[in-house]
Design a protein around this motif. Structure first.
Motif, PDB file in Angstrom:
ATOM      1  N   LEU A  23       0.848  -1.186   0.000  1.00 10.78           N
ATOM      2  CA  LEU A  23       0.000   0.000   0.000  1.00 10.78           C
ATOM      3  C   LEU A  23       0.885   1.237   0.000  1.00 10.78           C
ATOM      4  O   LEU A  23       2.008   1.219   0.507  1.00 10.78           O
ATOM      5  CB  LEU A  23      -0.911   0.009   1.231  1.00 10.78           C
ATOM      6  CG  LEU A  23      -2.001  -1.056   1.261  1.00 10.78           C
ATOM      7  CD1 LEU A  23      -2.794  -0.961   2.558  1.00 10.78           C
ATOM      8  CD2 LEU A  23      -2.935  -0.930   0.063  1.00 10.78           C
ATOM      9  N   LYS A  24       0.375   2.308  -0.558  1.00 13.40           N
ATOM     10  CA  LYS A  24       1.165   3.537  -0.689  1.00 13.40           C
ATOM     11  C   LYS A  24       1.279   4.270   0.654  1.00 13.40           C
ATOM     12  O   LYS A  24       0.310   4.408   1.389  1.00 13.40           O
ATOM     13  CB  LYS A  24       0.535   4.486  -1.711  1.00 13.40           C
ATOM     14  CG  LYS A  24       0.396   3.899  -3.095  1.00 13.40           C
ATOM     15  CD  LYS A  24       1.713   3.797  -3.798  1.00 13.40           C
ATOM     16  CE  LYS A  24       1.455   3.329  -5.217  1.00 13.40           C
ATOM     17  NZ  LYS A  24       2.569   2.877  -5.923  1.00 13.40           N
ATOM     18  N   PHE A  25       2.498   4.709   0.930  1.00 16.92           N
ATOM     19  CA  PHE A  25       2.796   5.588   2.053  1.00 16.92           C
ATOM     20  C   PHE A  25       3.693   6.673   1.491  1.00 16.92           C
ATOM     21  O   PHE A  25       4.778   6.374   0.991  1.00 16.92           O
ATOM     22  CB  PHE A  25       3.510   4.820   3.180  1.00 16.92           C
ATOM     23  CG  PHE A  25       3.937   5.689   4.325  1.00 16.92           C
ATOM     24  CD1 PHE A  25       3.029   6.075   5.286  1.00 16.92           C
ATOM     25  CD2 PHE A  25       5.251   6.126   4.429  1.00 16.92           C
ATOM     26  CE1 PHE A  25       3.422   6.881   6.345  1.00 16.92           C
ATOM     27  CE2 PHE A  25       5.654   6.935   5.474  1.00 16.92           C
ATOM     28  CZ  PHE A  25       4.742   7.315   6.436  1.00 16.92           C
ATOM     29  N   ASN A  26       3.216   7.902   1.494  1.00 15.79           N
ATOM     30  CA  ASN A  26       3.966   9.009   0.900  1.00 15.79           C
ATOM     31  C   ASN A  26       4.328   8.707  -0.568  1.00 15.79           C
ATOM     32  O   ASN A  26       5.467   8.868  -0.991  1.00 15.79           O
ATOM     33  CB  ASN A  26       5.207   9.335   1.728  1.00 15.79           C
ATOM     34  CG  ASN A  26       5.739  10.714   1.459  1.00 15.79           C
ATOM     35  OD1 ASN A  26       5.025  11.574   0.956  1.00 15.79           O
ATOM     36  ND2 ASN A  26       6.993  10.928   1.772  1.00 15.79           N
ATOM     37  N   LYS A  27       3.333   8.214  -1.307  1.00 13.05           N
ATOM     38  CA  LYS A  27       3.401   7.952  -2.746  1.00 13.05           C
ATOM     39  C   LYS A  27       4.276   6.775  -3.162  1.00 13.05           C
ATOM     40  O   LYS A  27       4.543   6.577  -4.341  1.00 13.05           O
ATOM     41  CB  LYS A  27       3.838   9.207  -3.516  1.00 13.05           C
ATOM     42  CG  LYS A  27       2.902  10.388  -3.317  1.00 13.05           C
ATOM     43  CD  LYS A  27       3.364  11.595  -4.062  1.00 13.05           C
ATOM     44  CE  LYS A  27       2.455  12.774  -3.754  1.00 13.05           C
ATOM     45  NZ  LYS A  27       2.914  13.996  -4.384  1.00 13.05           N
ATOM     46  N   LYS A  28       4.747   5.970  -2.212  1.00 12.35           N
ATOM     47  CA  LYS A  28       5.570   4.790  -2.514  1.00 12.35           C
ATOM     48  C   LYS A  28       5.005   3.601  -1.741  1.00 12.35           C
ATOM     49  O   LYS A  28       4.430   3.777  -0.662  1.00 12.35           O
ATOM     50  CB  LYS A  28       7.022   5.000  -2.080  1.00 12.35           C
ATOM     51  CG  LYS A  28       7.731   6.156  -2.751  1.00 12.35           C
ATOM     52  CD  LYS A  28       8.227   5.755  -4.105  1.00 12.35           C
ATOM     53  CE  LYS A  28       9.074   6.883  -4.706  1.00 12.35           C
ATOM     54  NZ  LYS A  28       9.519   6.584  -6.018  1.00 12.35           N
ATOM     55  N   PRO A  29       5.198   2.379  -2.248  1.00 16.88           N
ATOM     56  CA  PRO A  29       4.758   1.208  -1.477  1.00 16.88           C
ATOM     57  C   PRO A  29       5.461   1.178  -0.116  1.00 16.88           C
ATOM     58  O   PRO A  29       6.623   1.563   0.002  1.00 16.88           O
ATOM     59  CB  PRO A  29       5.193   0.021  -2.335  1.00 16.88           C
ATOM     60  CG  PRO A  29       5.356   0.579  -3.706  1.00 16.88           C
ATOM     61  CD  PRO A  29       5.784   2.005  -3.537  1.00 16.88           C
ATOM     62  N   LEU A  30       4.757   0.723   0.888  1.00 19.63           N
ATOM     63  CA  LEU A  30       5.295   0.690   2.241  1.00 19.63           C
ATOM     64  C   LEU A  30       6.661  -0.002   2.308  1.00 19.63           C
ATOM     65  O   LEU A  30       7.587   0.484   2.962  1.00 19.63           O
ATOM     66  CB  LEU A  30       4.297  -0.018   3.163  1.00 19.63           C
ATOM     67  CG  LEU A  30       4.488   0.111   4.654  1.00 19.63           C
ATOM     68  CD1 LEU A  30       4.484   1.568   5.091  1.00 19.63           C
ATOM     69  CD2 LEU A  30       3.398  -0.644   5.379  1.00 19.63           C
ATOM     70  N   ILE A  31       6.822  -1.095   1.596  1.00 15.79           N
ATOM     71  CA  ILE A  31       8.078  -1.844   1.619  1.00 15.79           C
ATOM     72  C   ILE A  31       9.252  -1.033   1.047  1.00 15.79           C
ATOM     73  O   ILE A  31      10.403  -1.245   1.416  1.00 15.79           O
ATOM     74  CB  ILE A  31       7.940  -3.204   0.895  1.00 15.79           C
ATOM     75  CG1 ILE A  31       9.119  -4.106   1.248  1.00 15.79           C
ATOM     76  CG2 ILE A  31       7.770  -3.031  -0.595  1.00 15.79           C
ATOM     77  CD1 ILE A  31       8.959  -5.541   0.790  1.00 15.79           C
ATOM     78  N   TYR A  32       8.954  -0.099   0.168  1.00 20.00           N
ATOM     79  CA  TYR A  32      10.004   0.720  -0.447  1.00 20.00           C
ATOM     80  C   TYR A  32      10.872   1.401   0.600  1.00 20.00           C
ATOM     81  O   TYR A  32      12.101   1.457   0.468  1.00 20.00           O
ATOM     82  CB  TYR A  32       9.374   1.777  -1.365  1.00 20.00           C
ATOM     83  CG  TYR A  32      10.312   2.888  -1.754  1.00 20.00           C
ATOM     84  CD1 TYR A  32      11.212   2.728  -2.809  1.00 20.00           C
ATOM     85  CD2 TYR A  32      10.322   4.096  -1.058  1.00 20.00           C
ATOM     86  CE1 TYR A  32      12.088   3.752  -3.154  1.00 20.00           C
ATOM     87  CE2 TYR A  32      11.189   5.119  -1.405  1.00 20.00           C
ATOM     88  CZ  TYR A  32      12.070   4.941  -2.449  1.00 20.00           C
ATOM     89  OH  TYR A  32      12.939   5.944  -2.790  1.00 20.00           O
ATOM     90  N   TRP A  33      10.250   1.954   1.632  1.00 23.25           N
ATOM     91  CA  TRP A  33      10.974   2.745   2.616  1.00 23.25           C
ATOM     92  C   TRP A  33      11.978   1.894   3.393  1.00 23.25           C
ATOM     93  O   TRP A  33      13.085   2.350   3.688  1.00 23.25           O
ATOM     94  CB  TRP A  33       9.991   3.457   3.547  1.00 23.25           C
ATOM     95  CG  TRP A  33       9.069   4.315   2.735  1.00 23.25           C
ATOM     96  CD1 TRP A  33       7.767   4.055   2.402  1.00 23.25           C
ATOM     97  CD2 TRP A  33       9.406   5.537   2.079  1.00 23.25           C
ATOM     98  NE1 TRP A  33       7.270   5.046   1.592  1.00 23.25           N
ATOM     99  CE2 TRP A  33       8.265   5.978   1.379  1.00 23.25           C
ATOM    100  CE3 TRP A  33      10.564   6.320   2.014  1.00 23.25           C
ATOM    101  CZ2 TRP A  33       8.237   7.149   0.635  1.00 23.25           C
ATOM    102  CZ3 TRP A  33      10.533   7.492   1.273  1.00 23.25           C
ATOM    103  CH2 TRP A  33       9.382   7.889   0.604  1.00 23.25           C
ATOM    104  N   THR A  34      11.617   0.667   3.680  1.00 28.53           N
ATOM    105  CA  THR A  34      12.543  -0.231   4.378  1.00 28.53           C
ATOM    106  C   THR A  34      13.680  -0.636   3.458  1.00 28.53           C
ATOM    107  O   THR A  34      14.852  -0.633   3.858  1.00 28.53           O
ATOM    108  CB  THR A  34      11.789  -1.460   4.909  1.00 28.53           C
ATOM    109  OG1 THR A  34      10.840  -1.017   5.894  1.00 28.53           O
ATOM    110  CG2 THR A  34      12.735  -2.468   5.535  1.00 28.53           C
ATOM    111  N   ILE A  35      13.365  -0.980   2.226  1.00 28.50           N
ATOM    112  CA  ILE A  35      14.413  -1.356   1.264  1.00 28.50           C
ATOM    113  C   ILE A  35      15.375  -0.192   1.048  1.00 28.50           C
ATOM    114  O   ILE A  35      16.593  -0.367   1.088  1.00 28.50           O
ATOM    115  CB  ILE A  35      13.790  -1.811  -0.077  1.00 28.50           C
ATOM    116  CG1 ILE A  35      13.058  -3.141   0.101  1.00 28.50           C
ATOM    117  CG2 ILE A  35      14.865  -1.916  -1.160  1.00 28.50           C
ATOM    118  CD1 ILE A  35      12.244  -3.571  -1.109  1.00 28.50           C
ATOM    119  N   LYS A  36      14.827   0.997   0.836  1.00 25.84           N
ATOM    120  CA  LYS A  36      15.653   2.186   0.578  1.00 25.84           C
ATOM    121  C   LYS A  36      16.645   2.437   1.712  1.00 25.84           C
ATOM    122  O   LYS A  36      17.841   2.666   1.467  1.00 25.84           O
ATOM    123  CB  LYS A  36      14.740   3.396   0.397  1.00 25.84           C
ATOM    124  CG  LYS A  36      15.463   4.715   0.233  1.00 25.84           C
ATOM    125  CD  LYS A  36      14.439   5.856   0.134  1.00 25.84           C
ATOM    126  CE  LYS A  36      15.112   7.182   0.282  1.00 25.84           C
ATOM    127  NZ  LYS A  36      14.730   7.907   1.474  1.00 25.84           N
TER     128      LYS A  36
END
Length: 124
Positions: A23-36
């Motif tokens: 699901l989007k969180f700040n326009k990115k999938p939630l998992i994106y932030w952890t990977i980044k």
């Protein structure tokens, strides 16, 4: 022997919110932030995303340094434990040996690489 493996457990279904990890969180999938943030860490040698979701598997292909580990359905149930998943990943899926395993839940999008590195420093 490498020092740190980051494991990002991201199963498809959830008790409360279906598909929450993408699901989007700040326009990115939630998992994106952890990977980044895991990719920015100075200590993490390798990153593995474990999931039973084909959507998450496809999404992980956007990142060159992410190892996707297909999770068997028996480790993706509501009553599956993190211990069972970690045991499976370490003993049956990861061929390289690591001194430490860090579990980074995708549901903590505000965690930064600085937070991860601070934890690694404490461990070392």
């Amino acid at each position: 022997m490498k020092e740190f493996l980051a494991l990002i457990p991201a199963r498809e279904c959830s008790k409360g919110l279906k598909g929450k990890n993408i699901l989007k969180f700040n326009k990115k999938p939630l998992i994106y932030w952890t990977i980044k943030e895991a990719l920015k860490s100075k200590y993490i040698d390798d990153i593995a995303v474990s999931s039973d979701s084909s959507k998450i598997e496809r999404y992980c292909k956007n990142f060159k340094k992410i190892n996707f580990l297909k999770r068997p359905k028996k480790f993706a149930k509501d009553n599956s434990t993190m211990f069972d998943l970690v045991n499976y990943v370490v003993n049956f899926q990861i061929k390289k040996k690591y001194k430490y395993l860090i579990i980074l839940q995708p549901t903590s999008p505000l965690r930064t690489s600085k937070d991860i590195d601070s934890s690694c420093k404490i461990i070392l």
